[in-house]
Design a protein around this motif. Sequence first.
Motif, short mmCIF file in Angstrom:
data_model
loop_
_atom_site.label_atom_id
_atom_site.label_comp_id
_atom_site.label_asym_id
_atom_site.label_seq_id
_atom_site.Cartn_x
_atom_site.Cartn_y
_atom_site.Cartn_z
N THR A 264 -0.65 9.72 19.31
CA THR A 264 0.10 10.45 18.30
C THR A 264 -0.50 11.83 18.09
N ASP A 265 0.32 12.84 18.16
CA ASP A 265 -0.14 14.19 17.91
C ASP A 265 -0.31 14.40 16.41
N VAL A 266 -1.29 15.21 16.03
CA VAL A 266 -1.53 15.51 14.63
C VAL A 266 -1.13 16.95 14.37
N PHE A 267 -0.23 17.13 13.43
CA PHE A 267 0.30 18.47 13.16
C PHE A 267 -0.17 19.02 11.81
N ALA A 268 -1.01 18.26 11.08
CA ALA A 268 -1.47 18.67 9.76
C ALA A 268 -0.30 18.98 8.83
N ASN A 269 0.79 18.22 8.99
CA ASN A 269 1.98 18.42 8.17
C ASN A 269 1.90 17.59 6.89
N VAL A 270 0.95 16.65 6.85
CA VAL A 270 0.89 15.68 5.76
C VAL A 270 -0.47 15.71 5.07
N ILE A 271 -0.46 15.66 3.75
CA ILE A 271 -1.68 15.45 2.98
C ILE A 271 -1.45 14.22 2.11
N LEU A 272 -2.23 13.16 2.37
CA LEU A 272 -2.12 11.93 1.60
C LEU A 272 -3.31 11.87 0.64
N HIS A 273 -3.03 11.83 -0.66
CA HIS A 273 -4.08 11.85 -1.66
C HIS A 273 -4.53 10.43 -2.02
N GLN A 274 -5.76 10.35 -2.58
CA GLN A 274 -6.25 9.07 -3.07
C GLN A 274 -5.41 8.65 -4.28
N ASN A 275 -5.08 7.37 -4.33
CA ASN A 275 -4.31 6.87 -5.47
C ASN A 275 -5.06 7.04 -6.79
N VAL A 276 -4.34 7.18 -7.86
CA VAL A 276 -4.92 7.36 -9.19
C VAL A 276 -4.19 6.46 -10.18
N PRO A 277 -4.89 5.64 -10.97
CA PRO A 277 -6.35 5.40 -10.91
C PRO A 277 -6.72 4.48 -9.75
N ASN A 278 -7.99 4.46 -9.43
CA ASN A 278 -8.50 3.61 -8.36
C ASN A 278 -9.94 3.23 -8.69
N PRO A 279 -10.25 1.97 -8.99
CA PRO A 279 -9.38 0.79 -9.02
C PRO A 279 -8.31 0.89 -10.10
N PHE A 280 -7.30 0.00 -10.04
CA PHE A 280 -6.20 0.08 -10.99
C PHE A 280 -5.76 -1.31 -11.45
N ASN A 281 -5.15 -1.32 -12.61
CA ASN A 281 -4.52 -2.51 -13.17
C ASN A 281 -3.73 -2.08 -14.41
N PRO A 282 -2.40 -2.19 -14.43
CA PRO A 282 -1.58 -2.91 -13.43
C PRO A 282 -0.89 -2.00 -12.45
N SER A 283 -0.96 -0.66 -12.61
CA SER A 283 -0.19 0.22 -11.74
C SER A 283 -1.05 1.40 -11.28
N THR A 284 -0.63 2.01 -10.19
CA THR A 284 -1.32 3.19 -9.67
C THR A 284 -0.30 4.13 -9.03
N THR A 285 -0.63 5.41 -8.99
CA THR A 285 0.26 6.42 -8.43
C THR A 285 -0.29 6.95 -7.12
N ILE A 286 0.55 6.95 -6.09
CA ILE A 286 0.20 7.48 -4.78
C ILE A 286 0.98 8.78 -4.58
N SER A 287 0.27 9.86 -4.32
CA SER A 287 0.93 11.15 -4.12
C SER A 287 0.63 11.69 -2.72
N TYR A 288 1.58 12.45 -2.20
CA TYR A 288 1.41 13.06 -0.88
C TYR A 288 2.20 14.35 -0.81
N GLU A 289 1.82 15.18 0.13
CA GLU A 289 2.49 16.46 0.33
C GLU A 289 2.92 16.58 1.79
N ILE A 290 4.11 17.06 2.02
CA ILE A 290 4.58 17.33 3.37
C ILE A 290 5.05 18.78 3.44
#
Length: 355
Positions: A264-290
């Motif tokens: 797979t070629d890497v184009f640096a088109n994606v930034i995947l962030h660490q989920n917040v909060p982490n650890p979590f209970n009961p929910s967490t948010t995952i954010s990314y940029e394209i």
Amino acid sequence: VSSERSYELVLGTYPPGYYDTASGLLGEPLRAALHNIIDNHTVISYTALWSAFYTTDDKPNGKVWDMYSDVPGGTPPYEYTFGVDQGGTAGTEGTGYNREHSWPSSWYGATSPMYTDVFMVVPTDNEVNNKRGSYPFGEVDSPTWTSLNGSRLGPCAYPGYSGTVFEPIDEYKGDFARAYFYMTTRYFGEDAGWPGSDMTSGATLLPWAEALLLEWNAADPVSTKELDRNEAIYAIQNNRNPFIDRPDFVTKVFQPELSPVPGTDVFANVILHQNVPNPFNPSTTISYEIQSPAQVDLRIFDMAGRLVRTLYSGSEGAGRHEKVWMGRDQNGRAVATGVYFYRLRADREVETRRL
């Protein structure tokens, strides 16, 4: 005083070309290729194991490296001298060491070549070995017995199994995990007639056990001790533990969905962030940029590489995006407490993080 232990991820130095035939493979094809590489090792006698330990399991101070009594960074309750403390009987800790089949011999029928495979046989205190017996490894919240270095026996608290298990101390869980990954690979396809156990089906780890050992492997990376042991066994058996030489093989064999896609070629088109909060209970948010519009797929996997939930699958515009995971699977059921992975695909680019 116990020898110091390195907690940094370290890589083995193996013969050039040793793993060439495994290049670019994932999952079962990789497991099969690694099996062929480490198959047909030189078999030693049961008596010769005593001599093997002199080089495979010696501490820097020259004492026996017993993972059931050692206290990394502290003072062990007792230490053994090679030869002098060899053998003896169980009854009290500190009276002698023997040869433990960390993958119990009753699971494979006590036959050759498994019975003297040094990657799986280790020197251990007689009494602790007796208490461990043929119980699976696991995690214990309410121990019925605890060794002097903190190893525990009791009902399993890890999801998927509730019987009696043995839990070594955290500092050596990765060692045992990688020994088990070796066994399930070295004897891949050679397990006809193995009785199996509550942890294994033939030479294959049961799903709960595989998930447990993947967590242990991640939490306790390869140490200098393991690298040295790998080299010493290579000199004796003429084969190696691939999961010590190449820690990336663990994910590639047992969690192929979480591994980088070969080619797979890497184009640096994606930034995947660490989920917040982490650890979590009961929910967490995952954010990314394209950086440009793309077909996006965001999924949650467990430690065994099984799909837990697809959070999003569809087209996405350029910019920042957020998805919330409520800690539930595809059927809306709350998942067990533990470690998971989230993987984002945006067109041909793939990023993975742990939560």
